[in-house]
Design an enzyme around this catalytic site. Structure first.
Site, short mmCIF file in Angstrom:
data_model
loop_
_atom_site.label_atom_id
_atom_site.label_comp_id
_atom_site.label_asym_id
_atom_site.label_seq_id
_atom_site.Cartn_x
_atom_site.Cartn_y
_atom_site.Cartn_z
N GLY A 30 0.82 -1.21 0.00
CA GLY A 30 0.00 0.00 0.00
C GLY A 30 0.85 1.26 0.00
O GLY A 30 2.04 1.20 -0.31
N HIS A 33 2.24 4.55 -5.12
CA HIS A 33 2.78 5.64 -5.93
C HIS A 33 2.87 5.15 -7.37
O HIS A 33 2.49 4.01 -7.68
CB HIS A 33 4.14 6.08 -5.38
CG HIS A 33 5.10 4.94 -5.14
ND1 HIS A 33 5.62 4.17 -6.16
CD2 HIS A 33 5.58 4.40 -3.98
CE1 HIS A 33 6.42 3.25 -5.65
NE2 HIS A 33 6.40 3.35 -4.33
N HIS A 36 4.19 1.58 -8.16
CA HIS A 36 3.21 0.49 -8.06
C HIS A 36 2.28 0.50 -9.28
O HIS A 36 1.96 -0.55 -9.84
CB HIS A 36 2.33 0.67 -6.81
CG HIS A 36 3.09 0.62 -5.51
ND1 HIS A 36 3.25 1.72 -4.71
CD2 HIS A 36 3.69 -0.41 -4.86
CE1 HIS A 36 3.92 1.39 -3.62
NE2 HIS A 36 4.21 0.10 -3.69
N GLN A 152 14.15 -9.32 -3.65
CA GLN A 152 12.81 -9.90 -3.47
C GLN A 152 12.39 -10.65 -4.73
O GLN A 152 11.85 -11.76 -4.67
CB GLN A 152 11.84 -8.77 -3.16
CG GLN A 152 10.38 -9.11 -3.28
CD GLN A 152 9.50 -8.00 -2.72
OE1 GLN A 152 9.41 -7.84 -1.51
NE2 GLN A 152 8.88 -7.24 -3.58
N MET A 183 11.17 5.86 -6.68
CA MET A 183 9.94 6.10 -5.92
C MET A 183 9.81 5.03 -4.84
O MET A 183 10.10 3.86 -5.09
CB MET A 183 8.74 6.02 -6.86
CG MET A 183 8.67 7.20 -7.77
SD MET A 183 7.23 7.08 -8.83
CE MET A 183 7.50 8.52 -9.84
N SER A 185 7.43 4.20 -0.98
CA SER A 185 6.47 4.64 0.04
C SER A 185 7.19 5.28 1.21
O SER A 185 6.60 6.03 1.99
CB SER A 185 5.65 3.46 0.54
OG SER A 185 5.09 2.76 -0.55
P1 AMP Z 1 5.90 -2.46 -1.79
O1 AMP Z 1 4.54 -1.90 -1.61
O2 AMP Z 1 7.01 -1.51 -1.43
O3 AMP Z 1 6.06 -3.83 -1.19
O4 AMP Z 1 6.07 -2.69 -3.36
C1 AMP Z 1 5.17 -3.49 -4.08
C2 AMP Z 1 5.74 -3.78 -5.43
O5 AMP Z 1 5.98 -2.54 -6.12
C3 AMP Z 1 7.10 -4.50 -5.37
O6 AMP Z 1 7.17 -5.46 -6.40
C4 AMP Z 1 8.09 -3.37 -5.58
O7 AMP Z 1 9.31 -3.79 -6.13
C5 AMP Z 1 7.32 -2.50 -6.56
N1 AMP Z 1 7.84 -1.14 -6.52
C6 AMP Z 1 8.07 -0.37 -5.43
N2 AMP Z 1 8.63 0.79 -5.79
C7 AMP Z 1 8.76 0.77 -7.15
C8 AMP Z 1 9.28 1.67 -8.11
N3 AMP Z 1 9.78 2.83 -7.77
N4 AMP Z 1 9.24 1.29 -9.42
C9 AMP Z 1 8.73 0.09 -9.79
N5 AMP Z 1 8.24 -0.81 -8.92
C10 AMP Z 1 8.25 -0.48 -7.62
#
Ligand code: AMP
Length: 285
Positions: A30, A33, A36, A152, A183, A185
């Site tokens: 969540g 941005h 996501h 990951q 980017m 969160s």
């Molecule tokens: P998170 O909510 O941080 O667990 O991210 C969820 C998914 O979004 C994961 O697969 C992250 O690698 C991806 N993600 C987070 N930030 C970015 C970004 N700046 N650009 C592309 N994918 C992202």
């Protein structure tokens, strides 16, 4: 877009979606941005429907980490996902997702050991466990992950291969702010000065990539140069700088012996730990 919170409601809703064709899945914590949303857009292009999960998974946070203050904004997130054309949002509660007697853990000791695993030793077991359960519930054809969290991606790709999970694991490029900062969160936790300094992380990675492409041979001197550069960031403290093989995530000594390498960094600022990386094709092997 439908939002479901319960596990059986989710299974019923995805059963209906599967009848329409391929399902793409984007798991998130969540506080969404554009990064996501770029995953969502790619999933939309490649599938008949898209399922997104929002779940601040307690299993992947260490005891001293930011689980409690991790940003949560379900209403705003749901509006963004609806606008992006997502079909189904799954937003469970931790109590519902992990019943009291929950005990299984999915552990990949090799891929989880280095990089972020050094300062977050239980993180990737938490990630692999939650994502395997989510995949079992959603049963998507494709799983979309961002390169920003490359370790990951490697862990989940390996898990899918080892455990014969029938899903295509797709790696999507990192979306960046105008000045290059990835980017995240967690960027909202940066002070104004820290926010300015943080763009130096991307510049250090670009510089490293250039040096590799120009033929620098030793990973040790490359690493040292990046550490030196990152140490100049005011308010930042280097957690790690690693040059690893893009597949095994094992440290690289001679760059030219590898097909593709990952330069990965993590930097602590006062209230946020930021990670970033770049993949570089070296060419040989
Ligand atoms: P998170 O909510 O941080 O667990 O991210 C969820 C998914 O979004 C994961 O697969 C992250 O690698 C991806 N993600 C987070 N930030 C970015 C970004 N700046 N650009 C592309 N994918 C992202």
């Amino acid at each position: 877009m439908r939002t479901v919170r319960g596990l059986s409601a989710l299974e019923r809703a995805v059963a209906a979606l599967r009848k329409k064709g391929r399902v793409g899945f984007v798991p998130t914590l969540g506080a969404l941005h554009e990064g996501h949303l770029s995953l969502v857009r790619r999933a939309k292009k490649e599938n008949a429907s898209v399922v997104v999960s929002i779940f601040v998974n307690p299993l992947q946070f260490g005891p001293k980490e930011d689980l409690r203050r991790y940003p949560r904004n379900l209403r705003a997130d749901a509006a963004l996902l609806k606008k992006a054309g997502v079909d189904l949002l799954f937003a469970p509660s931790a109590e519902d997702f992990y019943k009291n007697d929950f005990e299984t853990q999915v552990v990949l000791p090799g891929l989880s050991r280095g990089l972020c695993g050094r300062s977050r030793p239980t993180h990737f077991a938490g990630v692999a466990t939650v994502v395997l359960k989510l995949l079992n519930l959603v049963r998507p054809q494709a799983l979309y992950l961002g390169q920003k969290d490359y370790q990951q991606y490697r862990v989940l790709k390996q898990m899918a291969k080892d455990l014969a999970v029938p899903v295509d694991v797709k790696l999507c490029p990192t979306l960046r702010e105008k000045d290059g900062l990835a980017m995240s969160s967690r960027n909202i936790f940066l002070s104004k000065t820290e926010r300015q300094e943080a763009s130096g992380i991307f510049r250090a990675l670009l510089e490293a990539k250039k040096e590799i492409l120009e033929g620098v041979g030793s990973a040790t001197s490359l690493r040292k140069a990046i550490v030196r550069r990152l140490s100049l960031l005011r308010g930042g403290k280097v957690d790690y700088v690693e040059v690893v093989d893009a597949e095994s995530l094992k440290p690289v000594v001679q760059l030219r012996l590898h097909r593709q390498v990952l330069v990965a960094v993590a930097v602590f600022f006062s209230r946020a730990r930021l990670i970033d990386n770049c993949l570089v094709r070296v060419g040989k092997k």
